[in-house]
Design a protein around this motif. Structure first.
Motif, mmCIF file in Angstrom:
data_model
loop_
_atom_site.group_PDB
_atom_site.id
_atom_site.type_symbol
_atom_site.label_atom_id
_atom_site.label_comp_id
_atom_site.label_asym_id
_atom_site.label_seq_id
_atom_site.Cartn_x
_atom_site.Cartn_y
_atom_site.Cartn_z
ATOM 1 N N SER A 112 0.830 -1.218 0.000
ATOM 2 C CA SER A 112 0.000 0.000 0.000
ATOM 3 C C SER A 112 0.855 1.255 0.000
ATOM 4 N N ALA A 113 1.885 1.272 0.824
ATOM 5 C CA ALA A 113 2.771 2.439 0.880
ATOM 6 C C ALA A 113 3.494 2.626 -0.448
ATOM 7 N N GLY A 114 3.953 1.529 -1.032
ATOM 8 C CA GLY A 114 4.657 1.610 -2.315
ATOM 9 C C GLY A 114 3.766 2.097 -3.429
ATOM 10 N N GLU A 115 2.531 1.582 -3.495
ATOM 11 C CA GLU A 115 1.586 2.005 -4.530
ATOM 12 C C GLU A 115 1.212 3.481 -4.384
ATOM 13 N N ALA A 116 1.158 3.948 -3.140
ATOM 14 C CA ALA A 116 0.797 5.345 -2.887
ATOM 15 C C ALA A 116 2.015 6.272 -2.981
ATOM 16 N N GLY A 117 3.189 5.672 -3.162
ATOM 17 C CA GLY A 117 4.416 6.469 -3.231
ATOM 18 C C GLY A 117 4.791 7.091 -1.898
ATOM 19 N N LYS A 118 4.391 6.441 -0.817
ATOM 20 C CA LYS A 118 4.672 6.946 0.525
ATOM 21 C C LYS A 118 5.698 6.063 1.222
ATOM 22 N N GLY A 119 6.237 6.578 2.306
ATOM 23 C CA GLY A 119 7.133 5.801 3.149
ATOM 24 C C GLY A 119 6.341 4.961 4.141
ATOM 25 N N LEU A 120 7.075 4.211 4.911
ATOM 26 C CA LEU A 120 6.452 3.364 5.922
ATOM 27 C C LEU A 120 6.197 4.181 7.182
ATOM 28 N N ASP A 121 5.052 3.943 7.802
ATOM 29 C CA ASP A 121 4.695 4.722 8.976
ATOM 30 C C ASP A 121 5.015 3.976 10.273
ATOM 31 N N GLU A 122 4.672 4.591 11.378
ATOM 32 C CA GLU A 122 4.936 3.999 12.701
ATOM 33 C C GLU A 122 4.141 2.718 12.891
ATOM 34 N N ASN A 123 2.981 2.611 12.287
ATOM 35 C CA ASN A 123 2.189 1.396 12.384
ATOM 36 C C ASN A 123 2.965 0.209 11.784
ATOM 37 N N TYR A 124 3.601 0.429 10.627
ATOM 38 C CA TYR A 124 4.428 -0.621 10.020
ATOM 39 C C TYR A 124 5.539 -1.015 10.985
#
Length: 163
Positions: A112-124
């Motif tokens: 999901s993060a990769g598809e959205a072009g985002k980094g990994l969050d604290e939840n990850y």
């Protein structure tokens, strides 16, 4: 001859269980250290596949061959090193399903993060830490089980011999 064949399968299953399990664990750690969601998602997909189709069946082969080895050798299940290794094996096994589910969750989160072009969050990172420490506990148990299989002693008995 049957006993030796079963013992061979038991050892091979232990190698697969330990080897593929440790390999999967280390690959996912290495992928996670990149902090690249696309890399993590790719590796996590492979790890889940290998753990589902190789490591898990190897654990089942361990149980089946171990049972028949005990029966053929006349070794009672109440033998201290056997009972202790079974308790630890089932404790490690109880970690297995949650670990597999966490791996799937890490894969989905990274995808999901990769598809959205985002980094990994604290939840990850929180899920990763839980997965990591469950792996540490599981492999510690596996190291002890292998020690008992080789020495035919419980950890307490081994310490008494060494001291």
């Amino acid at each position: 001859m049957l006993y030796l064949g079963l013992k061979y399968l038991h050892v091979i299953a232990a190698i697969f269980l330990f080897g593929f399990g440790m390999g999967s664990y280390l690959y996912l750690i290495a992928a996670s250290r990149t902090a690249n969601p696309l890399v993590i998602a790719h590796v996590a997909r492979m790890v889940v596949r290998f753990d589902t189709w190789i490591t898990t069946p190897a654990g089942l082969v361990q149980i089946i061959t171990g049972f028949f080895l005990m029966k053929l050798s006349g070794l009672p299940m109440t033998t201290e090193w056997v009972a202790t290794s079974l308790i630890i094996f089932f404790c490690v096994g109880a970690l297995w399903l949650p670990v597999l589910l966490l791996q799937k969750k890490l894969c989905a989160m990274a995808s999901s993060a990769g598809e959205a072009g985002k980094g990994l969050d604290e939840n990850y990172r929180a899920v990763y830490r839980r997965w990591f420490w469950m792996g540490v506990a599981g492999f510690a148990g596996m190291f002890v089980i292998v020690l008992m299989m080789v020495t035919k002693l419980t950890p307490v008995q081994l310490l008494n011999v060494l001291v």
